[in-house]
Design an enzyme around this catalytic site. Sequence first.
Site, mmCIF file in Angstrom:
data_model
loop_
_atom_site.group_PDB
_atom_site.id
_atom_site.type_symbol
_atom_site.label_atom_id
_atom_site.label_comp_id
_atom_site.label_asym_id
_atom_site.label_seq_id
_atom_site.Cartn_x
_atom_site.Cartn_y
_atom_site.Cartn_z
ATOM 1 N N PHE A 60 17.883 35.670 42.355
ATOM 2 C CA PHE A 60 17.639 34.231 42.459
ATOM 3 C C PHE A 60 18.897 33.399 42.321
ATOM 4 C CE2 PHE A 60 13.685 36.151 40.817
ATOM 5 C CZ PHE A 60 12.952 36.021 41.988
ATOM 6 N N CYS A 61 20.029 34.015 42.555
ATOM 7 C CA CYS A 61 21.317 33.332 42.488
ATOM 8 C C CYS A 61 21.611 32.683 43.846
ATOM 9 C CB CYS A 61 22.414 34.354 42.151
ATOM 10 S SG CYS A 61 24.077 33.649 42.063
#
Length: 183
Positions: A60-61
Amino acid sequence: MLMRWIAVPALLVTFTGLACAAECPELLQGSLQKLRAKESIDLCQRYEGKPLVVVNTASFCGFAPQFKSLEALNQRYKGQGLEVLGVPSNDFKQESRDGAETAKVCYVNYGVTFTMTEPQPVRGADATHLFKVLAEQSSAPKWNFYKYVVDRKGKVIASFSSLTKPDDPEFIAAVEQALASQP
């Protein structure tokens, strides 16, 4: 007398085995579990003598699209012996707690074919051995998608921040240097 002649070869076999184990670079000692698989990767057995790119990842970066460029790098150089190892980590609070979701992001969303491990700590005292040695030889990752280029002897020859994309000319030059290194 016969007993002595049997004991000598047995000792040689024992010491040879120990010498082989001792030859594995510190960086590659240990094993990591493969993402969403029962298989454990013996790092020395799998990567000794090979040029390697190690990257700590997070699903989720904002840098997750680099998976696509890392896969392109893998495809471009795997025929020359390059290995890419992705190590998901929640150290920066951007990785799923669910391995199935991590696998989906890597394998389905980005088409990753290089080896990915189960999530691991990559910073501080709890860091997995691989990342402790990477930090000793270079520096600990400061964020997700920190990239390390390792030569055939298990030494970090360059490290790159999250901001450096896998198709950056400086990064590619380090990869090609690792490919050209001697075991």
